[in-house]
Design an enzyme around this catalytic site. Structure first.
Site, PDB file in Angstrom:
ATOM      1  N   LYS A 111       0.820  -1.214   0.000  1.00 57.57           N
ATOM      2  CA  LYS A 111       0.000   0.000   0.000  1.00 57.57           C
ATOM      3  C   LYS A 111       0.852   1.261   0.000  1.00 57.57           C
ATOM      4  O   LYS A 111       0.493   2.242  -0.643  1.00 57.57           O
ATOM      5  CB  LYS A 111      -0.973  -0.018   1.188  1.00 57.57           C
ATOM      6  CG  LYS A 111      -2.039  -1.095   1.000  1.00 57.57           C
ATOM      7  CD  LYS A 111      -3.379  -0.718   1.552  1.00 57.57           C
ATOM      8  CE  LYS A 111      -4.420  -1.801   1.269  1.00 57.57           C
ATOM      9  NZ  LYS A 111      -4.727  -2.623   2.447  1.00 57.57           N
ATOM     10  N   LYS A 194      -9.040 -16.733 -14.083  1.00 62.03           N
ATOM     11  CA  LYS A 194      -9.809 -16.405 -12.885  1.00 62.03           C
ATOM     12  C   LYS A 194     -10.729 -15.220 -13.130  1.00 62.03           C
ATOM     13  O   LYS A 194     -10.318 -14.205 -13.684  1.00 62.03           O
ATOM     14  CB  LYS A 194      -8.824 -16.074 -11.767  1.00 62.03           C
ATOM     15  CG  LYS A 194      -9.489 -15.824 -10.442  1.00 62.03           C
ATOM     16  CD  LYS A 194      -8.443 -15.802  -9.323  1.00 62.03           C
ATOM     17  CE  LYS A 194      -9.087 -15.381  -8.016  1.00 62.03           C
ATOM     18  NZ  LYS A 194      -8.897 -13.958  -7.719  1.00 62.03           N
ATOM     19  N   LYS A 197     -12.568  -9.124  -9.841  1.00 67.02           N
ATOM     20  CA  LYS A 197     -12.961  -7.732  -9.983  1.00 67.02           C
ATOM     21  C   LYS A 197     -11.796  -6.873 -10.476  1.00 67.02           C
ATOM     22  O   LYS A 197     -11.975  -5.927 -11.229  1.00 67.02           O
ATOM     23  CB  LYS A 197     -13.423  -7.240  -8.613  1.00 67.02           C
ATOM     24  CG  LYS A 197     -14.109  -5.918  -8.606  1.00 67.02           C
ATOM     25  CD  LYS A 197     -14.557  -5.619  -7.177  1.00 67.02           C
ATOM     26  CE  LYS A 197     -14.710  -4.142  -6.910  1.00 67.02           C
ATOM     27  NZ  LYS A 197     -15.803  -3.528  -7.606  1.00 67.02           N
TER      28      LYS A 197
END
Ligand code: TRP
Length: 331
Positions: A111, A194, A197
């Site tokens: 992050k 796969k 999203k």
């Protein structure tokens, strides 16, 4: 009977991959275990401190979980921020969480690489909040993907550390729960194996997608220039379509097109048209239920309140005992 807890990102609309993956297991599990499902809206602030659509996102997740079949009377379905006890346990756990271990966490490092302009303390202590979510109900089973394994390991560390520091055997160790053989893997429409999203637009079909959107996505799905020589390996994109077809259209349709593939007469356009209609037939009742629930504010409010009450009762008991263990005593 175990206590199972699942945390849901507040931005995650359900797609077919989620539905045939975790969701179908949740539907079964809710009757076999003591299940908590919660929407992690506090967590979303670590990366989006001033969200415009927080409420809308939370509502969408709530509605989709209900539409998919989570029974709020059976399981405890709640919103994280409705349970202030989570924030208190988080505060208490933070006192025994060390900078070094938090800084070493892979998701934190990722992050700060992605959001170098917003490295806040909430991001650093994300695993502490997640541990609080889990151990506040003394959950032992947590259905998560591989990307959350380290967080779960940290939750075990914090639980064990609490027990050691205060010389109690209070928090059980939470473990990742994998559905093992029970997962139906849904491939994506973009040739990747796969459905996800984050894989890019057009890869996933969402339960709430309109039929026109579904048709467009399926018609644009990756294929190839044709079956090629007999016995040549099938391309990933085409294999994905066949796999989707097996689940959503059924065996007969699957066999019908597979025979055409084998004898070289297949037209991918026809196959896609069939697949799109079969997906639409499957998702339509779910989409309609989503729309119906979205408009029913009174019911949603009732569900949220019921979830909050059940979760607060369980969390309140833990926090009371924790305060007592640490040494906060009422006068
Ligand atoms: N970190 C999880 C995710 O990104 C969401 C989450 C928050 C969670 N708290 C949790 C998952 C507690 C399981 C248990 O998907």
């Amino acid at each position: 009977m175990e206590t199972v807890l699942s945390g849901i990102r507040s931005t995650g609309n359900l797609h077919l991959g989620n539905y045939f993956g975790a969701m179908r297991n949740f539907l079964k599990m809710q009757h076999e275990h003591h299940c908590f499902f919660f929407i992690a809206d506090y967590h979303s602030l670590t990366t989006h401190p001033t969200p415009e659509d927080l409420h809308r996102n939370v509502k969408q997740v709530l509605v989709e979980y209900l539409a998919a079949g989570i029974d709020p009377e059976v399981a405890t379905l709640y919103i994280q921020s409705d349970v202030p006890q989570v924030a208190e346990l988080y505060l208490l756990l933070n006192m025994n969480a060390y900078m070094g271990e938090l800084e070493r966490c892979t998701s934190f490092k990722e992050k700060i690489r992605k959001h170098p302009d917003n490295i806040n303390a909430g991001l650093l202590t994300y695993p502490v909040l997640m541990a609080a979510d889990i151990i506040i109900h003394r959950a032992t089973k947590v259905p998560v993907g591989k990307d959350q394994e380290q967080h779960l390991e940290m939750a075990r560390t914090f639980a064990n550390r609490f027990n050691r520091l205060y010389k109690v055997d209070y928090f059980p160790e939470p473990y990742a729960y994998h559905f093992e053989g029970e997962l139906v893997k849904m491939p994506g429409l973009d040739g990747s194996t796969k459905m996800g999203k984050s894989e890019g637009a057009g890869n996933a079909i969402f339960l709430a997608d309109e039929p026109s959107v579904i048709r467009k996505k399926v018609m644009r799905a990756v294929t190839d220039s044709g079956p090629g020589e007999p016995g040549a390996p099938m391309s990933q994109g085409v294999e994905n379509l066949f796999n989707l077809m097996k689940v959503l259209s059924g065996g007969d349709t699957h066999t019908y097109f597979l025979d055409q593939y084998k004898n070289g007469s297949i037209r991918y356009g026809d196959m896609k048209k069939q697949l799109a209609e079969d997906i639409i037939a499957f998702t339509t009742p779910l989409r309609e239920r989503i729309l119906e629930l979205s408009a029913d504010e009174a019911y949603l409010s009732k569900v949220a309140k019921m979830g909050a009450e059940k979760a607060r009762e369980s969390a309140g008991k833990t926090v009371k005992e924790v305060r007592n263990i640490i040494g906060f005593k009422p006068f």
